[in-house]
Design an enzyme around this catalytic site. Sequence first.
Site, PDB file in Angstrom:
ATOM      1  N   ILE A  96       1.425  -2.318  -3.596  1.00 34.50           N
ATOM      2  CA  ILE A  96       1.208  -2.967  -1.971  1.00 34.50           C
ATOM      3  C   ILE A  96       1.310  -4.441  -2.867  1.00 34.50           C
ATOM      4  O   ILE A  96       1.017  -5.144  -3.869  1.00 34.50           O
ATOM      5  CB  ILE A  96      -0.053  -2.964  -1.782  1.00 34.50           C
ATOM      6  CG1 ILE A  96      -2.064  -3.267  -2.839  1.00 34.50           C
ATOM      7  CG2 ILE A  96      -0.776  -1.889  -1.681  1.00 34.50           C
ATOM      8  CD1 ILE A  96      -2.575  -3.182  -1.924  1.00 34.50           C
ATOM      9  N   TYR A 158      -1.980  -9.475  -8.673  1.00 34.01           N
ATOM     10  CA  TYR A 158      -1.032  -8.792  -8.452  1.00 34.01           C
ATOM     11  C   TYR A 158      -0.178  -8.721 -10.036  1.00 34.01           C
ATOM     12  O   TYR A 158      -0.120  -8.120 -11.017  1.00 34.01           O
ATOM     13  CB  TYR A 158      -0.014  -9.478  -7.668  1.00 34.01           C
ATOM     14  CG  TYR A 158       1.495  -8.468  -7.547  1.00 34.01           C
ATOM     15  CD1 TYR A 158       1.710  -7.265  -7.030  1.00 34.01           C
ATOM     16  CD2 TYR A 158       2.921  -8.938  -8.356  1.00 34.01           C
ATOM     17  CE1 TYR A 158       2.949  -6.894  -6.763  1.00 34.01           C
ATOM     18  CE2 TYR A 158       3.743  -8.270  -8.106  1.00 34.01           C
ATOM     19  CZ  TYR A 158       3.582  -6.904  -7.288  1.00 34.01           C
ATOM     20  OH  TYR A 158       4.987  -5.943  -7.552  1.00 34.01           O
ATOM     21  N   PRO A 188      10.660  -4.957 -12.264  1.00 35.56           N
ATOM     22  CA  PRO A 188      11.875  -6.073 -10.663  1.00 35.56           C
ATOM     23  C   PRO A 188      11.545  -7.297 -10.769  1.00 35.56           C
ATOM     24  O   PRO A 188      10.391  -7.493 -10.878  1.00 35.56           O
ATOM     25  CB  PRO A 188      12.220  -5.218 -10.003  1.00 35.56           C
ATOM     26  CG  PRO A 188      11.489  -3.827 -10.453  1.00 35.56           C
ATOM     27  CD  PRO A 188      10.315  -3.844 -11.287  1.00 35.56           C
TER      28      PRO A 188
END
Length: 251
Positions: A96, A158, A188
């Site tokens: 998320i 995050y 990434p």
Amino acid sequence: MTSFSLEGRAALVTGGSRGIGGAIAELFARHGARVAVCHHGDAAGAEELRGRLAPDGLACPATECDVADEASVAAMAAWARQELGQVDILVNCAGIGGDKAFADLSVADWDRMIGVHLRGTFLVTHAFFPDMVQRGYGRVINIASQLAYKGAPGLVHYCAAKAGIVGFTRALSYEGAPHGVTVNAIAPGPVETDLLRGLSPAWREMKQAQLPIGRFGQVDEIAPTALMLASSAGSYYVGQTLSPNGGDVMV
């Protein structure tokens, strides 16, 4: 001779209905793996993925799962074993997003972010890793982020979760490698997905301006890294985090 073929292997991709997970699931299926995916509230995306594969005679069963919930993961793992027989390749891609200044972060914000990314990676891996060790073969691929290294304003929760995944990957690789189970990660850079599009326009503009390549990545530019790690071509990678990131982190 090394090969990128996944013939004879069974793969499970969490968060596999769309975005990076969907691209990985599709690429795995097109390289011979039997693939199943789980998602959280994205039955439409899973159906679109099946629709892309069906004309070529490829199947991709899907089920609902909240990877942060232990009971939900247990049910999903039982389903995956029924669909696939066993899981040779596990890709932990469920995630998320959402940016918020640290001072505005609630405990619930923090717990949900850590829960989906880090707790989810633990729960799903824990469900399949012992079987891989017992069989003497397995591939675990965890999706981290270049922000695990670089950090970013508004994304403390995050970045912390993704850094935890990098540490998890390195540590677990020591336990898996002696038994034929490799554990690696992909970090990434910013990629055009719903997660990125969910961030504020100001954050997206700031990030794109930082990229030496001058653009965000595409999911099809990330999936081949997972294919390499899942195949015999990646058999000598242990505890590594590979980072296709457009130059955002030059390490």
